[in-house]
Design a protein around this motif. Sequence first.
Motif, PDB file in Angstrom:
ATOM      1  N   GLY A 116     105.139  40.124 133.171  1.00 11.62           N
ATOM      2  CA  GLY A 116     103.815  39.734 133.659  1.00 11.62           C
ATOM      3  C   GLY A 116     103.662  39.809 135.170  1.00 11.62           C
ATOM      4  N   LYS A 117     104.775  39.573 135.879  1.00  5.54           N
ATOM      5  CA  LYS A 117     104.710  39.658 137.350  1.00  5.54           C
ATOM      6  C   LYS A 117     104.412  41.083 137.783  1.00  5.54           C
ATOM      7  CE  LYS A 117     108.118  36.375 138.696  1.00  5.54           C
ATOM      8  NZ  LYS A 117     109.541  36.320 138.704  1.00  5.54           N
ATOM      9  N   SER A 118     105.155  42.029 137.199  1.00  3.00           N
ATOM     10  CA  SER A 118     104.942  43.429 137.598  1.00  3.00           C
ATOM     11  C   SER A 118     103.587  43.931 137.103  1.00  3.00           C
ATOM     12  CB  SER A 118     106.097  44.319 137.141  1.00  3.00           C
ATOM     13  OG  SER A 118     106.537  44.012 135.852  1.00  3.00           O
ATOM     14  N   MET A 119     103.127  43.408 135.968  1.00  3.69           N
ATOM     15  CA  MET A 119     101.790  43.789 135.498  1.00  3.69           C
ATOM     16  C   MET A 119     100.726  43.266 136.462  1.00  3.69           C
ATOM     17  SD  MET A 119     100.033  43.021 131.800  1.00  3.69           S
ATOM     18  CE  MET A 119      98.325  43.483 131.464  1.00  3.69           C
ATOM     19  N   ALA A 120     100.890  42.021 136.910  1.00  4.80           N
ATOM     20  CA  ALA A 120      99.920  41.441 137.850  1.00  4.80           C
ATOM     21  C   ALA A 120      99.913  42.238 139.159  1.00  4.80           C
ATOM     22  CB  ALA A 120     100.257  39.977 138.113  1.00  4.80           C
ATOM     23  N   ALA A 121     101.106  42.689 139.594  1.00  2.13           N
ATOM     24  CA  ALA A 121     101.184  43.491 140.823  1.00  2.13           C
ATOM     25  C   ALA A 121     100.410  44.796 140.647  1.00  2.13           C
ATOM     26  CB  ALA A 121     102.649  43.780 141.158  1.00  2.13           C
ATOM     27  N   ALA A 122     100.555  45.427 139.488  1.00  2.00           N
ATOM     28  CA  ALA A 122      99.834  46.687 139.227  1.00  2.00           C
ATOM     29  C   ALA A 122      98.326  46.442 139.228  1.00  2.00           C
ATOM     30  CB  ALA A 122     100.291  47.287 137.894  1.00  2.00           C
ATOM     31  N   PHE A 123      97.910  45.300 138.670  1.00  2.00           N
ATOM     32  CA  PHE A 123      96.473  44.987 138.644  1.00  2.00           C
ATOM     33  C   PHE A 123      95.968  44.713 140.067  1.00  2.00           C
ATOM     34  CE2 PHE A 123      94.706  44.144 134.207  1.00  2.00           C
ATOM     35  CZ  PHE A 123      95.622  44.970 133.598  1.00  2.00           C
ATOM     36  N   ALA A 124      96.807  44.066 140.888  1.00  2.00           N
ATOM     37  CA  ALA A 124      96.405  43.814 142.281  1.00  2.00           C
ATOM     38  C   ALA A 124      96.194  45.134 143.020  1.00  2.00           C
ATOM     39  CB  ALA A 124      97.464  42.980 142.988  1.00  2.00           C
ATOM     40  N   LEU A 125      96.897  46.175 142.578  1.00  2.00           N
ATOM     41  CA  LEU A 125      96.790  47.492 143.222  1.00  2.00           C
ATOM     42  C   LEU A 125      95.671  48.339 142.603  1.00  2.00           C
ATOM     43  CD1 LEU A 125     100.611  48.265 143.543  1.00  2.00           C
ATOM     44  CD2 LEU A 125      99.078  47.480 145.348  1.00  2.00           C
ATOM     45  N   GLY A 146     109.717  55.202 137.604  1.00  2.00           N
ATOM     46  CA  GLY A 146     109.738  55.184 136.146  1.00  2.00           C
ATOM     47  C   GLY A 146     110.717  56.176 135.524  1.00  2.00           C
ATOM     48  N   ALA A 147     110.852  56.066 134.204  1.00  4.42           N
ATOM     49  CA  ALA A 147     111.789  56.892 133.450  1.00  4.42           C
ATOM     50  C   ALA A 147     111.203  58.258 133.108  1.00  4.42           C
ATOM     51  CB  ALA A 147     112.132  56.179 132.145  1.00  4.42           C
ATOM     52  N   GLY A 148     112.072  59.226 132.940  1.00  5.12           N
ATOM     53  CA  GLY A 148     111.668  60.545 132.448  1.00  5.12           C
ATOM     54  C   GLY A 148     111.122  61.436 133.551  1.00  5.12           C
ATOM     55  N   ARG A 149     110.334  62.443 133.149  1.00  7.35           N
ATOM     56  CA  ARG A 149     109.780  63.405 134.111  1.00  7.35           C
ATOM     57  C   ARG A 149     108.881  62.716 135.114  1.00  7.35           C
ATOM     58  NH1 ARG A 149     112.769  67.838 134.329  1.00  7.35           N
ATOM     59  NH2 ARG A 149     113.107  68.757 132.284  1.00  7.35           N
ATOM     60  N   ARG A 150     109.062  63.017 136.380  1.00  8.91           N
ATOM     61  CA  ARG A 150     108.278  62.445 137.480  1.00  8.91           C
ATOM     62  C   ARG A 150     107.604  63.568 138.245  1.00  8.91           C
ATOM     63  NH1 ARG A 150     107.249  57.771 136.104  1.00  8.91           N
ATOM     64  NH2 ARG A 150     107.631  58.766 134.145  1.00  8.91           N
ATOM     65  N   GLY A 151     106.710  63.191 139.155  1.00 10.15           N
ATOM     66  CA  GLY A 151     106.074  64.204 139.988  1.00 10.15           C
ATOM     67  C   GLY A 151     107.057  64.766 141.004  1.00 10.15           C
ATOM     68  N   ALA A 152     106.825  66.019 141.395  1.00 14.26           N
ATOM     69  CA  ALA A 152     107.752  66.689 142.312  1.00 14.26           C
ATOM     70  C   ALA A 152     107.906  65.927 143.627  1.00 14.26           C
ATOM     71  CB  ALA A 152     107.266  68.105 142.578  1.00 14.26           C
ATOM     72  N   SER A 153     106.837  65.235 144.068  1.00 17.87           N
ATOM     73  CA  SER A 153     106.912  64.580 145.374  1.00 17.87           C
ATOM     74  C   SER A 153     107.463  63.152 145.297  1.00 17.87           C
ATOM     75  CB  SER A 153     105.552  64.593 146.052  1.00 17.87           C
ATOM     76  OG  SER A 153     104.596  64.142 145.144  1.00 17.87           O
ATOM     77  N   GLU A 154     107.683  62.641 144.081  1.00 13.24           N
ATOM     78  CA  GLU A 154     108.375  61.356 143.881  1.00 13.24           C
ATOM     79  C   GLU A 154     107.768  60.193 144.670  1.00 13.24           C
ATOM     80  OE1 GLU A 154     112.664  61.744 144.110  1.00 13.24           O
ATOM     81  OE2 GLU A 154     112.565  63.787 143.334  1.00 13.24           O
ATOM     82  N   VAL A 155     106.462  60.026 144.547  1.00 13.68           N
ATOM     83  CA  VAL A 155     105.788  58.912 145.231  1.00 13.68           C
ATOM     84  C   VAL A 155     105.804  57.676 144.312  1.00 13.68           C
ATOM     85  CG1 VAL A 155     103.651  58.146 146.352  1.00 13.68           C
ATOM     86  CG2 VAL A 155     104.294  60.564 146.424  1.00 13.68           C
ATOM     87  N   SER A 156     106.099  56.508 144.904  1.00 16.27           N
ATOM     88  CA  SER A 156     106.224  55.298 144.078  1.00 16.27           C
ATOM     89  C   SER A 156     104.858  54.659 143.813  1.00 16.27           C
ATOM     90  CB  SER A 156     107.156  54.304 144.754  1.00 16.27           C
ATOM     91  OG  SER A 156     106.503  53.791 145.888  1.00 16.27           O
ATOM     92  N   SER A 157     104.844  53.774 142.819  1.00 20.99           N
ATOM     93  CA  SER A 157     103.582  53.149 142.373  1.00 20.99           C
ATOM     94  C   SER A 157     102.900  52.333 143.465  1.00 20.99           C
ATOM     95  CB  SER A 157     103.857  52.222 141.185  1.00 20.99           C
ATOM     96  OG  SER A 157     104.379  52.953 140.121  1.00 20.99           O
ATOM     97  N   LEU A 158     103.686  51.711 144.323  1.00 19.61           N
ATOM     98  CA  LEU A 158     103.108  50.848 145.363  1.00 19.61           C
ATOM     99  C   LEU A 158     102.177  51.633 146.283  1.00 19.61           C
ATOM    100  CD1 LEU A 158     103.421  47.813 146.010  1.00 19.61           C
ATOM    101  CD2 LEU A 158     105.094  48.435 147.743  1.00 19.61           C
ATOM    102  N   VAL A 159     102.459  52.908 146.455  1.00 20.43           N
ATOM    103  CA  VAL A 159     101.613  53.776 147.287  1.00 20.43           C
ATOM    104  C   VAL A 159     100.555  54.468 146.422  1.00 20.43           C
ATOM    105  CG1 VAL A 159     101.640  55.863 148.717  1.00 20.43           C
ATOM    106  CG2 VAL A 159     103.433  54.132 148.989  1.00 20.43           C
ATOM    107  N   LEU A 160     100.986  54.965 145.284  1.00 14.11           N
ATOM    108  CA  LEU A 160     100.119  55.809 144.451  1.00 14.11           C
ATOM    109  C   LEU A 160      98.929  55.055 143.849  1.00 14.11           C
ATOM    110  CD1 LEU A 160     100.501  58.779 143.935  1.00 14.11           C
ATOM    111  CD2 LEU A 160     101.923  58.224 141.938  1.00 14.11           C
ATOM    112  N   LEU A 161      99.175  53.842 143.334  1.00 14.87           N
ATOM    113  CA  LEU A 161      98.109  53.125 142.620  1.00 14.87           C
ATOM    114  C   LEU A 161      96.919  52.785 143.517  1.00 14.87           C
ATOM    115  CD1 LEU A 161     100.168  50.762 140.293  1.00 14.87           C
ATOM    116  CD2 LEU A 161      98.627  52.577 139.565  1.00 14.87           C
TER     117      LEU A 161
END
Length: 319
Positions: A181-190, A146-161
């Motif tokens: 909607g595709k990316s929203m559905a992916a986030a909901f699946a996670l 994502g945009a802007g300030r991120r966490g120091a360890s830079e873990v992506s959503s696919l792992v974090l969620l």
Amino acid sequence: MSDPRPAFDNRITRMLGIDVPIANAPMGGVVGPALVEAMVRAGAMALVPGTIGTNNARQFVETLKAADCKGFGLNVPSSMADESIVDLILEHEIRFVTTSLGPIPGYVARLQAAGVRIFHVVTSLEGALAAADAGMDGLIVEGAEGAGRRGASEVSSLVLLPLITSRVAIPVIAAGGIADGKSMAAAFALGAEGVQMGTRMLASAEATVHPTLKDTLIAADEQSTIMVDRQAGRPMRVLRTPTTMLYQEGGDAFAELRGKVMRLYQEGDMTSGFACAGQVVGRVDGVLSVAEIIQRTSVEFDATLARLSRTYSPDRMPH
Ligand SMILES: Cc1cc2nc3c(=O)[nH]c(=O)nc-3n(C[C@H](O)[C@H](O)[C@H](O)COP(=O)(O)O)c2cc1C
């Protein structure tokens, strides 16, 4: 004519009194009253940015109230020391607040006692567990794409969620990489129950930034962002421009350039300041109104779930 939008009904819509669990990122200098009003009209999770400071936020809220706009929330940066923001929230009966990256502000307890729902922004499992223990109502989980300030360890959503949603009981809003909607559905699946869009909303008709910046976003691809300011342990994802390439290392010159972002937003001078943008900029190929973004995302979300369940329903699988 019937509304083709799917009916979202989950803990977030019920808790916040909204119809669609999609939030705009609270982007200071980008999100103005017109964007918030459009979000409210779409039944979505509208957020007023708090990084503009308490006085400007007060004016912002008063403009919305004068237009009879209700049901929006407010983002409060964790670093905000000015507690008069609490009076503003209570005075205007703002029902939900997001507290950005950093420690949970002490005044949150006062807000919760008054019934305000608090979603805290986190970028790690450790942060999520601490926020849940501290009694937050929900989380905004920020992935490294994502945009802007991120966490120091830079873990992506696919792992974090999935990691966080398997360990905390409170509802989660996913932020980072979501533009449709595709990316929203992916986030909901996670495991997410809501999403927050930054880059997609930056390229909306209502975003108060210069057309040159919007054109640059539309032309950008998935490799057009870089992380800057890693040295300080606070990486920030921005558009790759000749200027940002020069200032990857942070330091005084970096801080000075960061302060010039309004010139970039308002005048479209791409050599001035850093424009925050996420990797999903490579999937944003047109400026849309907020109403179109919410409508298209909702319809595509529904179509994605239907397609997956048609394709992978157990009675179609070979036995
Ligand atoms: C131009 C811009 C400004 C932002 N400013 C803020 C901010 O002031 N406070 C904040 O919490 N997040 C801010 N963000 C980050 C968003 O809240 C959000 O987490 C992020 O954009 C999600 O990733 P995405 O860009 O892939 O949608 C900003 C993002 C953008 C694009």
